[in-house]
Enzyme design. Structure first.
Site, PDB file in Angstrom:
ATOM      1  CB  SER A 178      18.452   4.651  -6.369  1.00  0.00           C
ATOM      2  OG  SER A 178      18.965   5.118  -7.577  1.00  0.00           O
ATOM      3  CG  ASP A 183      32.063   4.863   1.990  1.00  0.00           C
ATOM      4  OD1 ASP A 183      31.554   4.286   2.965  1.00  0.00           O
ATOM      5  OD2 ASP A 183      32.165   4.344   0.861  1.00  0.00           O
ATOM      6  CE  LYS A 190      17.554   1.365  -9.319  1.00  0.00           C
ATOM      7  NZ  LYS A 190      18.643   2.177  -9.905  1.00  0.00           N
TER       8      LYS A 190
END
Length: 521
Positions: free
Chosen positions: A286, A297, A311
């Site tokens: 999460s 990224d 999640k």
């Protein structure tokens, strides 16, 4: 005129549709009301109407995704307290030894420390009700110790070396709950921060931890999110922003009824230049995955460990007047490259979802990188260096560290499962605290010089034998002893100092931490 007629017809159709939709909703509510009334009025046995309603809500949510859930008022309070950053009570860390509450440490500047309660004290009664030697559950003891701020907890305390029972009136207060487990310099110029969850206070705790490490010469950072199950999305976004430039995308959310919302770094982060390594494992989930995904990224740092939980669903809390709550999934979240890292699931099938970790181990994914396969349709690229990353089930680290399934022997696992290590450590520290404090006034001296004594190891073996947990042979004991000794030493450090000192010792045997240091050095 024609346009007016078309608009009028459209308005009528819209009105009819809205009316029909409203009627459908009323029919559903009437159906549920009639069912409840019939059960309460006609069922053969007496029923609890509140319980029937709760079961109906649970039944509806169970047919949805694995993370939509209902919690009772008691469950809601227990779930939200760690995320709110505080609770109200007397302010002690404790453990149970021989059915007695033993104070590990009073919270610094907390209400118990203020009245003179010390590490090693045994709280035997609260408000003249015995809590020692009566087989009272830990939850019930905590209920008696906690209470509204300003109320008084009348405690009876037994202290080693003092014959009489001591009495303390402790005025309950707000007790902080910290989400950062450890902060220390793991190597010269390399700081280490371990975050247990993302709560309302995590970002501020992180800023303070970073400032502390900078003063000690930190230029690179190991950010440990192993086992971090998540928490507040905003806390994760705020923290990730400290590594990025103003305007950099951190995460975005989008759902059927929820428009896309971008979370971006609101200002240039305070740590944009130094090297960063993020540590994750199969239980990082999460909000922990949001931070990890943003750093990966944006090509801001390296990720080390094993594929994360996966999640990628956002829950909105819906509170009821009685304190109960629904946490309803309303959107997916996406990393800056556009990845949704939610692992696959079948609606209503929570059993197989819960078995995912067992299946990962069975298929060899936790022990071999070659066992992990991603489909090309879920391939994305990082934003700056255009490296390949994949969605569809957790975040794959840049450096894979396999799980060592041989690390714990059968003997070690059984001793830990029976709480033998915890209990024998507690007994040892209880009788040697003053001696250890005098001999090791500073943690560095303890870390470099202390060796777990044979006395403590013998007590572990003796207690294990009493519980019918024995080494199969001397070879098993010799294989068990090094890691068991390291854990005992770390537990002693925790009880003499705090969690940072615990991790400063236990991390010496953590392969994921070792790999991070290898990359940085």
């Amino acid at each position: 005129m024609k346009r007016f007629v078309i608009l009028a017809v459209a308005a009528v159709l819209f009105s009819l549709h809205a009316t029909a939709q409203h009627q459908t909703e009323m029919n559903r509510l009437r159906k549920m009301h009639l069912a409840l009334s019939a059960i309460e009025s006609l069922y053969v046995d007496t029923v609890n109407g509140d319980k029937v309603v709760e079961d109906a809500i649970r039944g509806m949510l169970e047919k949805l995704d694995p993370h939509s859930s209902y919690s009772t008022p008691k469950e809601t309070k227990a779930m939200t307290e760690p995320l709110n950053g505080s609770f109200e009570g007397i302010g002690v860390q404790f453990n149970m030894s021989d059915d007695t509450l033993v104070v590990i440490q009073p919270v610094t500047k907390g209400p118990s420390e203020k009245v003179g309660i010390l590490a090693g004290d045994r709280i035997v009664a609260v408000a003249d009700t015995a809590i020692a030697g009566v087989k009272m559950s830990k939850e019930e003891i905590m209920r008696r110790l906690r209470g509204p701020k300003g109320t008084i907890a009348k405690l009876k305390v037994v202290r080693r070396g003092i014959r009489d029972t001591l009495r303390f009136d402790v005025v309950r207060d707000k007790i902080p709950v910290f989400s950062i487990d450890a902060t220390y310099m793991i190597r010269p110029q390399i700081g280490y921060i371990r975050i247990g969850n993302f709560s309302a206070t995590t970002y501020q705790e992180f800023i303070e931890a970073m400032e502390k490490l900078r003063k000690q010469g930190m230029q690179q950072l190991v950010l440990d999110l192993q086992g971090n199950g998540g928490g507040y999305l905003q806390a994760a976004a705020d923290l990730a922003g400290e590594f990025l430039r103003k305007g950099d995308l951190i995460v975005y959310t989008e759902g059927r009824m929820v428009p896309r919302h971008d979370y971006k770094a609101v200002a240039d982060g305070s740590f944009r230049e130094g090297k960063v390594v993020v540590l994750v494992d199969e239980y990082s989930a999460s909000a922990a995955e949001i931070v990890t995904g943003a750093i990966q990224d944006q090509d801001r740092g390296m990720v080390v460990g094993r594929r994360t939980f996966g999640k990628g669903l956002v829950q909105r809390p819906i509170e009821f007047d009685d304190g109960s709550m629904i946490r309803l999934t309303i959107a997916h979240y996406y990393t800056p490259s556009g990845r949704c890292i939610q692992k696959p699931y079948e609606k209503g099938d929570k059993k197989n979802y819960a078995l995912d970790m067992v299946n990962r181990l069975k298929h060899g994914e936790l022990t071999s990188q070659d066992s992990i396969h991603f489909v090309d349709s879920l391939r994305f690229e990082t934003l700056r260096d255009h490296r390949a990353v994949y969605g569809g089930g957790g975040i794959m680290p840049d450096y894979f560290v396999p799980l060592d399934t041989t690390r714990y022997t059968r003997l070690h696992r059984e001793l830990a499962a029976r709480s033998v290590l915890i209990n024998q450590n507690l007994r040892y520290i209880d009788s040697h605290r003053k001696q250890l404090k005098k001999q090791y006034p500073a943690f560095e001296k303890f870390k470099n010089e202390f060796t777990v004594p044979q006395e403590l190891l013998d007590s572990v073996l003796s207690e294990g034998a009493r519980l019918n947990v024995k080494p199969l042979d001397d070879e098993e004991w010799q294989k068990t002893k090094p890691l068991l000794s390291l854990q005992l030493k770390a537990l002693l450090a925790r009880d003499l100092w705090d969690m940072s000192e615990y991790f400063a010792i236990i991390n010496d045997d953590n392969e994921i931490v070792k790999k991070a240091l290898e990359i940085l050095q």
